[in-house]
Scaffold this motif. Structure first.
Motif, PDB file in Angstrom:
ATOM      1  N   CYS A  97      -3.344   9.204   6.773  1.00 52.12           N
ATOM      2  CA  CYS A  97      -2.202   9.729   6.022  1.00 52.12           C
ATOM      3  C   CYS A  97      -1.900  11.145   6.491  1.00 52.12           C
ATOM      4  O   CYS A  97      -2.781  12.018   6.481  1.00 52.12           O
ATOM      5  N   ALA A 101      -2.679   5.138  -3.469  1.00 52.91           N
ATOM      6  CA  ALA A 101      -1.474   5.880  -3.827  1.00 52.91           C
ATOM      7  C   ALA A 101      -0.268   5.368  -3.048  1.00 52.91           C
ATOM      8  O   ALA A 101       0.829   5.205  -3.601  1.00 52.91           O
ATOM      9  N   MET A 102      -0.450   5.100  -1.751  1.00 55.81           N
ATOM     10  CA  MET A 102       0.632   4.546  -0.939  1.00 55.81           C
ATOM     11  C   MET A 102       1.053   3.171  -1.455  1.00 55.81           C
ATOM     12  O   MET A 102       2.250   2.851  -1.522  1.00 55.81           O
ATOM     13  N   LEU A 119      -0.600  10.845  -4.912  1.00 55.37           N
ATOM     14  CA  LEU A 119      -0.723  11.126  -3.483  1.00 55.37           C
ATOM     15  C   LEU A 119      -0.776  12.631  -3.224  1.00 55.37           C
ATOM     16  O   LEU A 119      -1.571  13.113  -2.403  1.00 55.37           O
ATOM     17  N   TYR A 142       5.275  12.286   3.365  1.00 52.30           N
ATOM     18  CA  TYR A 142       3.951  11.701   3.576  1.00 52.30           C
ATOM     19  C   TYR A 142       4.126  10.428   4.392  1.00 52.30           C
ATOM     20  O   TYR A 142       4.979   9.598   4.088  1.00 52.30           O
ATOM     21  N   SER A 202      -4.202  13.846  -4.047  1.00 52.16           N
ATOM     22  CA  SER A 202      -5.337  13.220  -3.371  1.00 52.16           C
ATOM     23  C   SER A 202      -5.890  14.151  -2.307  1.00 52.16           C
ATOM     24  O   SER A 202      -5.147  14.882  -1.642  1.00 52.16           O
ATOM     25  N   GLU A 233      -5.873   7.593  -0.867  1.00 53.22           N
ATOM     26  CA  GLU A 233      -4.578   7.645  -0.189  1.00 53.22           C
ATOM     27  C   GLU A 233      -3.970   6.257  -0.040  1.00 53.22           C
ATOM     28  O   GLU A 233      -2.763   6.068  -0.232  1.00 53.22           O
TER      29      GLU A 233
END
Length: 429
Positions: free
Chosen positions: A277, A250-251, A236, A184, A239, A247
């Motif tokens: 993303c 989560a990152m 992630l 990702y 998501s 996103e």
């Protein structure tokens, strides 16, 4: 030969490049893009090998050079910011490129460059997409999202790795064509004024836990940020693609405490307005066409950013597709073609040869890439492993070994030659 009426779905680099060539040949081209305007966004892309030659054949090198990012190379740093290795760009014009090439440009600038070269002879329709289409022996009838409809000789899907055209063409029950690499990457830009003596270079940092960060400068006022995770997180993974808020959060969770410039980068992430993303993966199909529908670029053969060949593959693929159409269908009489040179039945042959001629190129670019067997899987995740890895990169840099050009990037497509199409040359105006 009558003028071909072609609909291209997707106003990105691949779709616009095909529009460039086919409109030069005198065909009637419409490009539709679901975004409300030209999507001249995205971070840095590059051209390599045959992609450079195609861009030159399009006559776009002066414009490309005027907008290019003069990136000088790639440096590898540790947690303290100390440089551990440096790989300069190959500016000689000979041999393979390194990670940074002599042809770096922002995606939006390249997209606009091609669009500006075609807008006077191509019909662009923004804010519209295909609702459905039906094909018969002589045409494709398309129903658009705005309620309008139209008939075309050829429908081209150039709408990215998640292509709706691909799904509508091959059906929902078709074998899965997108192959995830389990990586990702979050992309965005942040304001940062250039310092005196600062160079334009890409800086990479490896953090424990399968996390990587890259920064690169493209103008004196901003830098680009790349956050790459090889492990992701359940949040992630689950998501919804395009749910930017989820996103981002989560990152931020994944990169918390990663070291180096993480704290400042994560603060900037929250306020960024251009975050995107990407789930890295490959698109593989046994055939890129069915009837009067053909796929192009990432919709047909996305090679992922891992190969460094995404933009090049799009440009070269568009050139081959247009070249085979010109060869087997001819040019319209109004554009100087010979009467009776070909009929629209030549489309079937053109699409078949496009697949045969360009597939060896893409097979080499995608060869051996699968989850668990890419460069991302070589990267260590422990502090000791990272220190040793950085040491090895330092040795390679000291010995001036082009580890990226020779062993990682897929620029070296051996035994494949870019074709010449006399009809395309004749079509230049």
């Amino acid at each position: 030969m009558a003028q071909l009426k072609v609909l291209i779905c997707g106003g990105g680099i691949a779709g616009n490049a095909l529009a460039f060539w086919l409109s030069k040949l005198g065909h009637d081209i419409t490009v539709i893009e679901r975004f409300p305007s030209l999507r001249a966004t995205g971070l840095q892309v590059d051209l390599r090998g045959h992609g450079i030659e195609v861009m030159r054949r399009m006559g776009l090198e002066p414009g490309f050079r005027a907008k290019s990012v003069e990136e000088q190379g790639l440096e590898v740093v540790d947690n303290s910011g100390r440089q551990r290795a440096y790989f300069p760009a190959n500016k000689t014009g000979k041999g393979l490129q390194s990670f940074s090439t002599d042809f770096e440009i922002m995606r939006g600038d390249l997209c606009r460059l091609i669009y500006d070269a075609t807008k006077d002879r191509v019909k662009y329709v923004f804010g519209t997409y295909i609702e459905s289409f039906e094909e018969n022996n002589s045409s494709v009838k398309v129903q658009f999202s705005d309620g309008k409809s139209g008939q075309f000789d050829l429908l081209v899907g150039a709408d990215g790795q998640g292509s709706r055209t691909r799904k509508m063409t091959f059906g929902p029950d078709t074998m899965e064509t997108f192959h995830s690499l389990g990586v990702y990457i979050g992309y965005f830009t942040i304001p940062r004024e250039i310092l005196q003596g600062e160079e334009y270079k890409l800086t990479s940092y490896i953090a424990p836990g399968g996390r990587l960060m890259f920064t690169r400068r493209h103008n004196p006022h901003e830098i680009q940020i790349y956050l790459a995770s090889t492990t992701g997180s359940e949040r992630l993974k689950n998501s919804q693609k395009g749910n930017i808020k989820e996103e981002k959060e989560a990152m931020a969770e994944i990169f918390q405490g990663a070291g180096w410039q993480t704290e400042h980068i994560l603060q900037s992430l929250e306020d960024s307005n251009d975050f995107y993303c990407e789930r890295l993966g490959l698109v593989k199909l046994e055939s890129w066409s069915q009837g009067r529908v053909v796929l192009l670029g990432d919709a047909a053969y996305c090679p992922s950013a891992t190969t460094g060949m995404g933009t090049t593959s799009s440009l070269v693929g568009a050139y081959i597709l247009a070249g085979e159409i010109s060869k087997h269908c001819g040019r319209p009489r109004a554009a100087g073609g010979d009467e009776g040179h070909a009929t629209k039945d030549g489309l079937s042959t053109a699409l078949k040869v496009y697949n045969q001629k360009f597939r060896p190129f893409m097979d080499q670019v995608q060869k051996g890439l699968a989850k668990g067997s890419t460069v991302w899987d070589w990267i260590p995740s422990t502090p000791l492993g990272i220190a040793f890895f950085n040491f090895l990169l330092g040795v390679a840099a000291f010995l001036r070994l082009n580890v990226f050009g020779k062993w990682i990037i897929r620029e070296d497509v051996r035994g494949w030659t870019l074709p010449d199409y006399k009809e395309m040359v004749q079509g230049q105006k």
